[in-house]
Design a protein around this motif. Sequence first.
Motif, mmCIF file in Angstrom:
data_model
loop_
_atom_site.group_PDB
_atom_site.id
_atom_site.type_symbol
_atom_site.label_atom_id
_atom_site.label_comp_id
_atom_site.label_asym_id
_atom_site.label_seq_id
_atom_site.Cartn_x
_atom_site.Cartn_y
_atom_site.Cartn_z
ATOM 1 N N LEU A 135 21.113 32.663 43.749
ATOM 2 C CA LEU A 135 22.328 33.390 44.088
ATOM 3 C C LEU A 135 22.228 34.013 45.475
ATOM 4 N N GLU B 267 30.738 35.479 44.605
ATOM 5 C CA GLU B 267 30.930 34.635 43.443
ATOM 6 C C GLU B 267 31.155 33.187 43.861
ATOM 7 N N ALA C 165 27.914 31.828 45.152
ATOM 8 C CA ALA C 165 26.980 31.623 44.048
ATOM 9 C C ALA C 165 27.254 30.299 43.339
ATOM 10 N N GLU D 136 26.104 27.444 45.607
ATOM 11 C CA GLU D 136 24.644 27.344 45.618
ATOM 12 C C GLU D 136 24.117 26.744 44.315
ATOM 13 N N LEU E 212 24.425 29.901 36.169
ATOM 14 C CA LEU E 212 25.246 31.067 36.518
ATOM 15 C C LEU E 212 25.464 32.008 35.349
#
Length: 451
Positions: free
Chosen positions: A385, A411, A414, A417, A433
């Motif tokens: 993250l 967000e 994240a 990624e 996640l």
Amino acid sequence: MVRNAKIFILEDDLSFATLLEVLLKERGYQVETCEDPGLALKKVFDFNPDLIITDLKLPKMSGIDFIEKVKPALPNTLFLVITAYATVSSAVEAMKKGAVDYITKPLSSPEDFLSLVQNILAKKPKEDSEEDTQEELPPLEILFLGMEEVYDKVVKVAPTDTTVILYGETGTGKSLIAKVIHRLSRRPGKFVEVNCAAIPETLIEAELFGYEKGAFTGALKSKPGKIELAKDGTLFLDEISEMNLTVQAKFLSVLQNKTFERLGSLTSIKTNARFITATNRDLIKLVKEGKFREDLFFRINVFPIEVKPLRERKKAILKIAEYIIDRLSKKLQRDPLPLNSNSKEFLLKYPFPGNVRELENLLERAFLMSEGKEIEVDLGYLKALPFYTESKPSEKSGFLSEEVVDLRSLEKNAIIEALKKTQGNKKEAAKLLGISLRTLYYKLKEYDIKF
């Protein structure tokens, strides 16, 4: 005897309450006691008892007032009242409000008391409700911990027919709050839930309104829709922002006229359903963009309730975590374990973009991996993250303070990624996640992420 029946005792005389509790538990009943009527109003709905035994004379609230508040939300629960005076007038008034009988204190005979309880429970009708098979709700003091103002609004609006809309991020518990509103309402019908984002656009109309045989290719038999199934109950439309404009117009008509037709039918069906909606998006912005009808917005925005994200409920996080761990221990048939100090510090600093749902996933993973006497939250998968850093020694947990974090951009980053790390495998990215695959697909659409 009715096996495993649940009995709730509201009695401010602790010695008498203890006597009743001991007698009932010896006979195999599940018993919960409370001395304060205000606290009892929070506990009793979670316990969902078969029988409530309440004193008529209580501090702050009478037993009759308590019956009037509880009975509409627990229509299948029976009431037995306690009086120290055995006056005919008090007993008659209690029975008018829904009590089935009364006892006096001190007890004339423990055996007579137990026999009365057994006879009352034997006459209790079997419940024919789909709701019994639904997931158990967390205790209200846990669900609303850190957002007591939301609980106050829920209690006020639940007994009415007012349309409610819940605003809040994904994973904050909007669906659970909708179920609480339904259970606290006076409605005898079912709680029916529809996630508008999870149903293909071409099927949402048939799902909501139902259809007649032959209405379209593949309609081999008639089928009632969710609105019809929610008659006299509650229809909860989650992620209503994902409803297309055509269905929005038809749903607006239902709200205005309380009638609708199945697809392929000209016969109007009347509904008495109560409507609760929810969204994690800015509906006013969508109205301005022409993606959501303005007239529908005003129809559903009658009683808005803002559900706080977990990062704004810092004082509640550790207590919620304890509850989740206790529930996990029962599910996995293992002894509950405490969180170690590092994990507690991490949970208090982590911004939880996935909210309570992410906390549940994080703790389940940590609980399964724990081999010692404490739970250690595994930060390994979180290092993908973008708000994780190992270059700031002042941040012991390795996370930037939430004050400098742009959560929406974080967000989005994240998700990107996680998809890179899993080479585009969306199922694995969702696990990474700590969110559901459905939520991931929704986020991809929201942030216009092409991967």
